[in-house]
Every structure is written in structure tokens, then in C-alpha cells.
Write an enzyme that holds these catalytic residues in place. Sequence first.
Site, PDB file in Angstrom:
ATOM      1  N   ASN A   1      -6.838   0.022   0.906  1.00 16.71           N
ATOM      2  CA  ASN A   1      -6.420  -1.173   0.161  1.00 16.71           C
ATOM      3  C   ASN A   1      -5.318  -0.745  -0.809  1.00 16.71           C
ATOM      4  O   ASN A   1      -5.597  -0.100  -1.818  1.00 16.71           O
ATOM      5  CB  ASN A   1      -7.631  -1.731  -0.601  1.00 16.71           C
TER       6      ASN A   1
ATOM      7  N   LYS B   1      -3.558  -2.549  -2.696  1.00 18.00           N
ATOM      8  CA  LYS B   1      -3.488  -3.430  -3.885  1.00 18.00           C
ATOM      9  C   LYS B   1      -2.023  -3.792  -4.163  1.00 18.00           C
ATOM     10  O   LYS B   1      -1.250  -3.921  -3.233  1.00 18.00           O
ATOM     11  CB  LYS B   1      -4.154  -2.765  -5.086  1.00 18.00           C
TER      12      LYS B   1
ATOM     13  N   HIS C   1     -12.701  -9.149  -2.864  1.00 16.79           N
ATOM     14  CA  HIS C   1     -12.538  -7.906  -3.629  1.00 16.79           C
ATOM     15  C   HIS C   1     -12.868  -8.177  -5.100  1.00 16.79           C
ATOM     16  O   HIS C   1     -12.562  -9.246  -5.626  1.00 16.79           O
ATOM     17  CB  HIS C   1     -11.116  -7.367  -3.477  1.00 16.79           C
TER      18      HIS C   1
ATOM     19  N   GLU D   1     -11.532  -7.333  -7.750  1.00 18.88           N
ATOM     20  CA  GLU D   1     -10.387  -7.718  -8.601  1.00 18.88           C
ATOM     21  C   GLU D   1     -10.055  -9.201  -8.405  1.00 18.88           C
ATOM     22  O   GLU D   1      -9.651  -9.881  -9.340  1.00 18.88           O
ATOM     23  CB  GLU D   1      -9.189  -6.809  -8.285  1.00 18.88           C
TER      24      GLU D   1
ATOM     25  N   GLU E   1     -18.952  -2.385  -2.702  1.00 11.73           N
ATOM     26  CA  GLU E   1     -18.127  -1.683  -3.686  1.00 11.73           C
ATOM     27  C   GLU E   1     -18.697  -1.919  -5.087  1.00 11.73           C
ATOM     28  O   GLU E   1     -18.404  -2.947  -5.708  1.00 11.73           O
ATOM     29  CB  GLU E   1     -16.694  -2.206  -3.654  1.00 11.73           C
TER      30      GLU E   1
ATOM     31  N   GLY F   1     -11.809   2.553  -8.906  1.00 13.39           N
ATOM     32  CA  GLY F   1     -10.670   2.995  -9.709  1.00 13.39           C
ATOM     33  C   GLY F   1     -11.070   3.743 -10.972  1.00 13.39           C
ATOM     34  O   GLY F   1     -10.240   3.983 -11.850  1.00 13.39           O
TER      35      GLY F   1
ATOM     36  N   SER G   1     -13.854   4.878  -5.549  1.00 16.98           N
ATOM     37  CA  SER G   1     -13.443   6.259  -5.844  1.00 16.98           C
ATOM     38  C   SER G   1     -13.803   7.248  -4.734  1.00 16.98           C
ATOM     39  O   SER G   1     -14.196   8.383  -5.004  1.00 16.98           O
ATOM     40  CB  SER G   1     -14.017   6.724  -7.180  1.00 16.98           C
TER      41      SER G   1
HETATM   42  C1  PEP Z   1     -10.921  -0.610  -3.924  1.00 16.29           C
HETATM   43  O1  PEP Z   1     -10.142  -1.144  -4.676  1.00 16.29           O
HETATM   44  O2  PEP Z   1     -11.378  -1.242  -2.956  1.00 16.29           O
HETATM   45  C2  PEP Z   1     -11.309   0.769  -4.197  1.00 16.29           C
HETATM   46  C3  PEP Z   1     -12.375   1.238  -3.595  1.00 16.29           C
HETATM   47  O3  PEP Z   1     -10.534   1.469  -5.078  1.00 16.29           O
HETATM   48  P1  PEP Z   1     -10.668   3.036  -5.465  1.00 16.29           P
HETATM   49  O4  PEP Z   1     -10.864   3.794  -4.175  1.00 16.29           O
HETATM   50  O5  PEP Z   1      -9.383   3.380  -6.141  1.00 16.29           O
HETATM   51  O6  PEP Z   1     -11.851   3.152  -6.353  1.00 16.29           O
END
Ligand code: PEP
Length: 253
Positions: free
Chosen positions: A9, A11, A97, A99, A169, A175, A215
Site C-alpha cells: 500500500n 498510500k 483502511h 486511515e 491491521e 506505521g 509494520s
Molecule cells: C498499512 O498502511 O496498511 C500498513 C500496514 O502500514 P505499515 O506497514 O507502514 O505499518
Amino acid sequence: MRKKIVAGNWKMNLDKNQALALTNDLVDTLGDLPEHQRVMVCPPSIHLSSVVEVASGSKGLEVGGQNMHQAGSGAYTGEISGAMLKSYGVNSVLLGHSERRAYFHEDNSLLREKVDAALAMGIEVIYCFGEILEERENETHFDVVSSQLKEALFHLEASQWNGVVLAYEPVWAIGTGRTASPEQAQEMHAHIRSVLTDTYGTECADGVSILYGGSVKPDNAKEIFSQPDVDGGLIGGASLKTEDFMAIVAAMS
Ligand code: PEP
């Protein structure tokens, strides 16, 4: 047999040249994938057309959207529809997601509409969900996750689950550099599969790929992906560098 999937992703990162350079690198690096594995990138929508074009030079690299509107068309300035994604050869989309839930106020009932709109267009849904830190700390995380699933997805017929991938997630891990332990990931993925089994039966539940996101990095991917109910990952930050993303792809077995 359900597939293992690593999806990146991107973003709201990368300009046109950077997006094309990364896609070209991935195309050059990604060899033939085994039948049971999939690799996908989800660029910002403005890059979809050019990324699809470059990715078409590879055997295995798929391209997904990061979002779509629930309406077919109309006066929704700034939005994109499922028909638009389809017309560029984009057959998968991230929905829900954290966000989008946090900054754009997308809730389970809106996501239910988006899920229906995507599936009606023949677009695979990668449905993202997970608890915030406070919910884990007050031990409501299993209930929260069950509701996120049921309210957006449990009106579907069993046959429609062919077009759905789940991405658990935990928001506190996205992040932040803080990852769920492999045991925490497995515990929640097993819970998700059992909630699916209760409503749809074992055959359906066993066929759904459940990705972990939060992460995931080259140094922790293998251990997380080796859990029996973890079928790959949704990768944010580490999907922006070819070397890191490919190391994570290599951690799929
Ligand atoms: C995400 O935004 O779906 C995500 C998992 O981000 P990150 O791997 O940076 O934590």
C-alpha cells in the site's frame, strides 16, 4: 487452497517518476511466482494507469486501487468509481483502511456499500480492519474486529467470498514500528476464521486469505507469515523500497 498474498500500500507517496521507477524495479526483480502466491501494489489512483502499463510486462505483479466510491458515477468531486478502476485493468481495491476510517470517516455501514459496489463490478475487495490501541488495552479487540467483519461483510452470500481478501491491521501497529507479535497475529487471525466459520462454514472460511498488516519488515515477515492462519501481509512503509518489499515477498512460503 487459499492463496498467500503480499500487497504493498503506497498510500499518498511517490511522484510519477518515482512510482514508475519502483514499478520497473519490481517487474525486473519479480520472477515467476508459484501458483499459490500473489504479489500486488496499490499506488495512488493518479498513477494507476501508468503502473498497470508497466506491470503488464511482468508475469505476476498485480495492481490494486487504494479506495473507490460506492456510487457508479455522478457528482462526487475527487472520487473514483469501480467502473473507472475496471477500465484501467484494476481488478482489486483496498477498502476500509484505518486511515480512511480515521480521516475520511468511513464506517462499517458505508464500507458495506463500497463492498457491494466493488463486487458488483467484479472487483476483488481487500477489506482492512483492526482495533485501536485503547480497544486492545481494554480487551474489546475481539468484539471490535467481529463487528467490523459482520457489519460490512456478513450480508454476503458464501459464494461472494471468492472475491474478498481480509487484511487484519491493528491500528496501533500501522506505521508505528510496533508490530503485533506472531502469537498476537495468529490469535486474532484464528478468531477471524472462527467467526467466518460460524456463519459460512469451514469450507468457505478456509478459502479466505487473511493478511496481516502493521509494520511488517524484512526482519519480521517470515515469523509472522509462518503462523497457520496468516496468509501474507499488507505492507505500507516497507513497500516503497524494492529491496525491502522483495525481501518480504520472499518470506512468503
Ligand atoms: C498499512 O498502511 O496498511 C500498513 C500496514 O502500514 P505499515 O506497514 O507502514 O505499518
